[in-house]
Design an enzyme around this catalytic site. Structure first.
Site, PDB file in Angstrom:
ATOM      1  N   GLU A 142      -0.324   1.865  -0.004  1.00 31.76           N
ATOM      2  CA  GLU A 142      -1.365   2.103  -0.854  1.00 31.76           C
ATOM      3  C   GLU A 142      -1.628   3.638  -0.687  1.00 31.76           C
ATOM      4  OE1 GLU A 142      -3.008   0.609  -3.292  1.00 31.76           O
ATOM      5  OE2 GLU A 142      -2.692  -1.492  -2.544  1.00 31.76           O
ATOM      6  N   GLU A 150      10.121 -11.704  16.276  1.00 29.36           N
ATOM      7  CA  GLU A 150       9.086 -11.091  16.750  1.00 29.36           C
ATOM      8  C   GLU A 150       9.505 -10.903  18.344  1.00 29.36           C
ATOM      9  OE1 GLU A 150       5.598 -13.859  18.212  1.00 29.36           O
ATOM     10  OE2 GLU A 150       5.883 -13.901  16.180  1.00 29.36           O
TER      11      GLU A 150
END
Length: 313
Positions: free
Chosen positions: A95, A126
Site C-alpha cells: 500500500e 516458519e
C-alpha cells in the site's frame, strides 16, 4: 515427531506459557450462542486491541524514529513473518507506493515459504531459522535497512533467525509480538509487544494478534512517511495518480489545501507533470512549475519547508 518426544513436550510447554494460546475462561459457550450474541462477544474482544497497542506506544515511537532515520539516509523497510504475520507485512508494504508515492522496493514484505505462501499456507516454513537467507542475499540487506520481524507467538524460528541475520548485517532489527517477554524481543534492537490476551477462538492468532499487527504496521509506515514529509496538513501529498479516483483525489487535494477551484488545481497538476506537492507549491508561492522540483529537493521533499523558503525570498 513422537507424541512423547522431548522436543514435542518442550513446544507444548512453551505454548502453554503464551497468552495468545490460552483459552477465554468465560467463553466455553460460544457454540451455543445466537449469532447476534456472537457478534457482540467477538466485537468485545476486538475492542481490547487498541489498548494493547497504546501500551506499546513508547516502543512504537522508538521504532518509527529509527525507520525514518534509515529511510532518510537511503535505507529500506523490510517486513517479514510467517502466515498471517507475513501477509500483514506484505499488505502494508504493497500500500505504500500508491499512498505515499514511494518506489516499490522502499518497503518490502517477505513471507516464510516465499510468495506462494501469501495465498496458500506453507506451515513448515516458519520453523526454518535460515528461511530468510536467500531473500537477504537477493535484497543485499545492509546497515541502512530496517528489518521488522512479526510473530504473534513471539517464538517463530523464521523470524528469530531473520532478526539475528539483520543485526549481523548492521540493519536495525525491530520485533513485533503479541506476547510479553517474547523470544523474538531478545533478538531485536527495538521490541514491540502488544499483549492482546487469549483469542476469541483459542490459538487463532489471525484475530486479535493479527489486528494488533495491522495497527502497529499502520503506525510504522504511516508515521515514518509523515516524518519524511509525505503528508501536509494531514493529507497525502505524494500519492501517485494511477487511476481516475486517485487523479480526482489529487485535484481535490490541491484545491482543498490552496483554496483554489478545481479547474485551477487541475491546470497546475498538468503544468508540473501530475505531482501534488509541486502543484501546491506553484499555486501558493507563484513559483514557476519548472522550478518546483529543485525547490522540493532543496527542502528534502518536505513541502512545508519548501513553501517557507519560497515565501521568505
Amino acid at each position: 515427531m513422537s507424541s512423547d518426544s522431548p522436543s514435542l513436550r518442550a513446544i507444548i510447554s512453551e505454548l502453554e506459557s503464551l497468552t495468545t494460546e490460552s483459552m477465554l475462561v468465560d467463553r466455553a459457550d460460544l457454540d451455543t450462542l445466537a449469532t447476534r450474541d456472537l457478534v457482540d462477544a467477538m466485537n468485545l474482544e476486538d475492542a481490547r486491541v487498541p489498548a494493547a497497542v497504546a501500551a506499546a506506544g513508547d516502543d512504537i515511537a522508538r521504532a518509527v524514529d529509527g525507520i525514518a532515520d534509515r529511510l532518510r539516509r537511503g535505507g529500506r523497510l523490510i517486513y517479514l513473518g510467517a502466515g498471517t504475520a507475513g501477509r500483514v507485512g506484505v499488505l502494508d508494504a504493497s500500500e505504500c507506493p500508491p499512498t505515499f508515492g514511494t518506489s516499490p522496493d522502499l518497503v518490502v514484505g517477505l513471507v516464510a515459504g516465499g510468495p506462494g505462501a501469501i495465498q496458500t499456507a506453507v506451515e513448515g516454513a516458519e520453523d526454518d531459522p535460515d528461511g530468510s537467507a536467500a531473500d537477504f542475499d537477493r535484497l543485499a540487506v545492509g546497515p541502512m535497512d530496517v528489518v521488522v520481524g512479526i510473530s504473534a507467538s513471539g517464538r517463530t524460528p523464521y523470524v528469530t533467525g531473520a532478526l539475528d541475520r539483520a543485526r549481523a548485517r548492521g540493519a536495525l532489527a525491530i520485533s513485533v509480538a503479541a506476547n510479553a517477554d517474547s523470544v523474538i524481543s531478545r533478538h531485536a534492537d527495538v521490541a514491540i509487544e502488544t499483549v492482546v490476551g487469549p483469542e476469541f477462538v483459542s490459538g487463532s492468532t489471525r484475530l486479535k494478534a493479527g489486528t494488533a499487527q495491522k495497527l502497529v504496521l499502520n503506525m510504522l509506515s504511516t508515521l515514518s512517511m509523515i516524518k519524511l514529509g509525505k503528508t501536509y496538513h494531514g493529507v497525502m501529498v505524494d500519492l501517485q495518480a494511477t487511476n481516475e479516483k486517485l487523479h480526482a483525489r489529487s485535484v481535490r487535494t490541491v484545491a482543498t489545501i490552496t483554496g483554489c477551484d478545481y479547474a485551477t488545481a487541475a491546470d497546475a497538476l498538468t503544468a508540473v507533470g501530475g505531482g501534488v506537492k509541486p502543484a501546491i507549491l506553484t499555486i501558493l508561492t507563484g513559483m514557476p512549475p519548472a522550478d518546483t522540483t529543485a525547490a522540493l529537493d532543496d527542502a528534502q521533499g518536505i513541502l512545508r519547508v519548501a513553501i517557507g523558503k519560497a515565501q521568505a525570498r
